[in-house]
Design a protein around this motif. Structure first.
Motif, PDB file in Angstrom:
ATOM      1  N   GLU A  34       0.841  -1.218   0.000  1.00 10.54           N
ATOM      2  CA  GLU A  34       0.000   0.000   0.000  1.00 10.54           C
ATOM      3  C   GLU A  34       0.866   1.253   0.000  1.00 10.54           C
ATOM      4  O   GLU A  34       0.595   2.219  -0.723  1.00 10.54           O
ATOM      5  CB  GLU A  34      -0.907  -0.030   1.248  1.00 10.54           C
ATOM      6  N   THR A  35       1.928   1.220   0.796  1.00  8.48           N
ATOM      7  CA  THR A  35       2.856   2.378   0.860  1.00  8.48           C
ATOM      8  C   THR A  35       3.504   2.609  -0.505  1.00  8.48           C
ATOM      9  O   THR A  35       3.642   3.739  -0.972  1.00  8.48           O
ATOM     10  CB  THR A  35       3.939   2.129   1.921  1.00  8.48           C
ATOM     11  N   ARG A  37       2.321   1.748  -3.453  1.00  6.08           N
ATOM     12  CA  ARG A  37       1.322   2.287  -4.384  1.00  6.08           C
ATOM     13  C   ARG A  37       1.078   3.777  -4.127  1.00  6.08           C
ATOM     14  O   ARG A  37       0.921   4.560  -5.054  1.00  6.08           O
ATOM     15  CB  ARG A  37       0.014   1.508  -4.239  1.00  6.08           C
ATOM     16  N   GLU A  38       1.058   4.129  -2.842  1.00  2.00           N
ATOM     17  CA  GLU A  38       0.849   5.556  -2.475  1.00  2.00           C
ATOM     18  C   GLU A  38       2.013   6.391  -3.009  1.00  2.00           C
ATOM     19  O   GLU A  38       1.823   7.468  -3.577  1.00  2.00           O
ATOM     20  CB  GLU A  38       0.745   5.676  -0.943  1.00  2.00           C
ATOM     21  N   SER A  41       1.714   6.819  -6.614  1.00  2.00           N
ATOM     22  CA  SER A  41       0.664   7.813  -6.906  1.00  2.00           C
ATOM     23  C   SER A  41       1.222   9.231  -6.780  1.00  2.00           C
ATOM     24  O   SER A  41       0.968  10.101  -7.624  1.00  2.00           O
ATOM     25  CB  SER A  41      -0.511   7.605  -5.948  1.00  2.00           C
ATOM     26  N   PHE A  42       2.004   9.461  -5.708  1.00  2.00           N
ATOM     27  CA  PHE A  42       2.634  10.790  -5.519  1.00  2.00           C
ATOM     28  C   PHE A  42       3.563  11.093  -6.703  1.00  2.00           C
ATOM     29  O   PHE A  42       3.594  12.208  -7.223  1.00  2.00           O
ATOM     30  CB  PHE A  42       3.432  10.822  -4.217  1.00  2.00           C
ATOM     31  N   TYR A  61       5.323  16.826  -4.587  1.00  2.00           N
ATOM     32  CA  TYR A  61       4.840  15.449  -4.722  1.00  2.00           C
ATOM     33  C   TYR A  61       5.981  14.439  -4.773  1.00  2.00           C
ATOM     34  O   TYR A  61       5.879  13.346  -4.216  1.00  2.00           O
ATOM     35  CB  TYR A  61       3.910  15.302  -5.940  1.00  2.00           C
ATOM     36  N   LYS A  64       6.963  13.871  -1.281  1.00  2.68           N
ATOM     37  CA  LYS A  64       6.034  12.947  -0.611  1.00  2.68           C
ATOM     38  C   LYS A  64       6.347  11.499  -1.002  1.00  2.68           C
ATOM     39  O   LYS A  64       6.308  10.601  -0.161  1.00  2.68           O
ATOM     40  CB  LYS A  64       4.586  13.283  -0.993  1.00  2.68           C
ATOM     41  N   ALA A  68       7.642   8.512   1.528  1.00  2.80           N
ATOM     42  CA  ALA A  68       6.950   7.219   1.618  1.00  2.80           C
ATOM     43  C   ALA A  68       7.917   6.069   1.336  1.00  2.80           C
ATOM     44  O   ALA A  68       7.924   5.059   2.058  1.00  2.80           O
ATOM     45  CB  ALA A  68       5.781   7.175   0.644  1.00  2.80           C
TER      46      ALA A  68
END
Length: 505
Positions: A34-35, A37-38, A41-42, A61, A64, A68
């Motif tokens: 999940e991290t 993928r996040e 996404s950033f 971004y 970020k 992550a």
């Protein structure tokens, strides 16, 4: 040599890395997935902002994404690209270096690191980065071109160093301008260019370059030194010293700032001591002090021009007028806009009766500053020049220009008797002719100078013949008879060898 980097930060920075990082292992935990993928996404949002040239949002971004997943090389690479587009090459360098630490095969990371090094003026380090790219990708066209650019910068640096030693400052400025096309963020190149501009007397340009650096880095000792140097060469010595001291606070071993500070203080002290001696009327001491001051720094053109002019003033007070003219000439050679030096030299020319030179200097002054005073100076010099080209009746009679009526009469009596033709009747024809000419001139001089109206016109430089007075028509004998009076004639008789007296019949 090489292509010019006008085409943005181009291929190294313009394209962001969009390849997703490979999973680290088959048993990836749900939370880590999940991290990741996040973070991706950033990164994708960062790429979108980057494509729209909104580099500040892109930076946010990518940061970020890094927060992550701090071990992903491409995130650092992308943020480095963004910082490069924002002109923040030092920060970009840190990110590019981190990207290749995480992945030594990351070609774009090495390219970006090399580009940052080159932009900051470190061509050797840049070359190593581009060579590493060619190890990974032998035919990489960008690395090949950037390697040529780095070589060009090293060559410009080498030539500039030699030319600086030769004091060919124009050539150094040229080399630095070329090098800065490849290394636009290099403070070292900018400072060297600014220093050379100052040494060439192009102070506003030098000040501008140094000020730009100080806006980004207020503690830059080299930029502080250059600012001081400009002020020093513009004869603002007190302000210059403040900048040199500030530079030395930032870098106590700054040799150039140390030398400049010492010279500035010595120059200021000697000049002030010379001025003090002059005001006290101690002209000999003032001369010595100004001479010592002139030996401190031959590069300080503006201050030295003033020192030469000051010494010229001292020489004029000592009545060493030719030396004063030489000093003023030296001042003008250093600063051809220095009005005071022209005025001082013109006055010395007037005092030595070099009126044509005086007129030339006063014309130069009046063309530059059209004041009533300068117009009057020019007019006076033109009058004196005109007067110098006609007979000097004061000189003919041997009297001062302020001679009284009685002094003029006495002088005429003496000269008229000295040159009277009868006195030289036994001399050769040539001497008789010369004495007759002098006798006539003495008569002319007396006629003009003994008449207040004629004398005034003569003194004011008016052409007497224009006023209807034809000096060729004067009869010197009639003037002589009218002056000496007597009912009859007169004759000269010898009373011994070389002694004559005259008597009226």
């Amino acid at each position: 040599p090489g292509s010019r980097p006008g085409c943005k930060m181009a291929a190294v920075a313009a394209e962001c890395d969009v390849i997703m990082a490979a999973p680290e292992g088959p048993g990836l935990l749900g939370g880590e997935e999940e991290t990741r993928r996040e973070a991706e996404s950033f990164k994708e949002q960062g790429n979108a902002y980057y494509a729209k040239k909104d580099y500040n949002e892109a930076y946010n971004y990518y940061t970020k994404a890094i927060d992550a997943c701090p071990n992903n090389a491409s995130y650092y690479g992308n943020r480095a690209a963004t910082l490069m587009m924002l002109g923040k090459f030092r920060e970009a360098l840190g990110d590019a270096q981190q990207s290749v630490r995480l992945d030594d095969t990351f070609v774009r990371g090495h390219l970006r690191e090399g580009k940052c090094h080159l932009s900051l003026g470190n061509a050797m380090a840049a070359s190593r980065c581009f060579q590493r790219v060619l190890e990974l990708d032998l035919s990489n066209p960008q690395a090949q071109q950037e390697l040529k650019n780095a070589s060009a910068v090293l060559e410009y640096e080498r030539i500039a160093e030699i030319d600086f030693e030769k004091r060919d400052f124009r050539k150094v400025v040229f080399c630095m301008d070329r090098a800065l096309e490849f290394a636009p963020a290099c403070h070292r190149f900018k400072i060297l260019k600014a220093e050379c501009l100052a040494l060439l007397g192009r102070y506003p340009e030098a000040q501008s370059v140094a000020s730009d650096i100080l806006r980004m880095d207020s503690t830059n000792a080299d930029a502080l030194y250059v600012r001081g140097l400009c002020l020093y060469y513009e004869d603002c010595i007190e302000k210059a010293v403040q900048f040199f001291i500030q530079a030395l606070r930032m870098a106590p071993d700054h040799e150039k700032a140390c030398l400049a500070c010492r010279n500035a203080k010595a120059l200021k002290a000697k000049k002030e001591d010379g001025n003090k001696a002059f005001k006290e009327g101690n002209y000999k001491l003032a001369y010595e002090l100004y001479t010592e001051a002139l030996g401190i720094d031959p590069n300080n053109i503006k201050t030295n021009a003033k020192l030469y002019c000051n010494r010229g003033t001292v020489n004029s007070k000592l009545r060493k007028l030719e030396e004063a003219i030489d000093d003023c000439t030296n001042a003008i050679k250093l600063d051809d806009t220095y009005i005071k030096a022209y005025l001082r030299r013109a006055q010395c020319y007037m005092d030595t009766e070099q009126y044509e030179d005086a007129v030339r200097d006063y014309e130069k002054v009046y063309q530059t500053e059209k004041t009533k005073e300068h117009k009057q100076f020019l007019k006076n010099a033109q009058v004196e020049l005109k007067k110098s080209k006609r007979k000097d009746y004061y000189k003919i009679l041997g009297v001062d220009k302020n001679a009284s009526e009685d002094e003029i009469k006495k002088a005429y009596r003496k000269r008229a008797l000295m040159h009277h033709p009868d006195r030289h009747s036994g001399a050769s024809a040539e001497i008789q002719k010369e004495e007759e000419k002098k006798f006539k001139e003495v008569g002319e001089a007396f006629t003009i100078l003994s008449d207040p109206k004629k004398k005034a016109r003569y003194d004011s430089g008016q052409d007497l013949e224009e006023d209807g007075m034809n000096m060729a028509d004067f009869d010197a004998n009639n003037i002589f008879k009218a002056f000496f009076g007597g009912p009859g004639g007169f004759s000269f008789e010898a009373s011994g060898p070389g002694n004559f007296f005259f008597q009226f019949g």
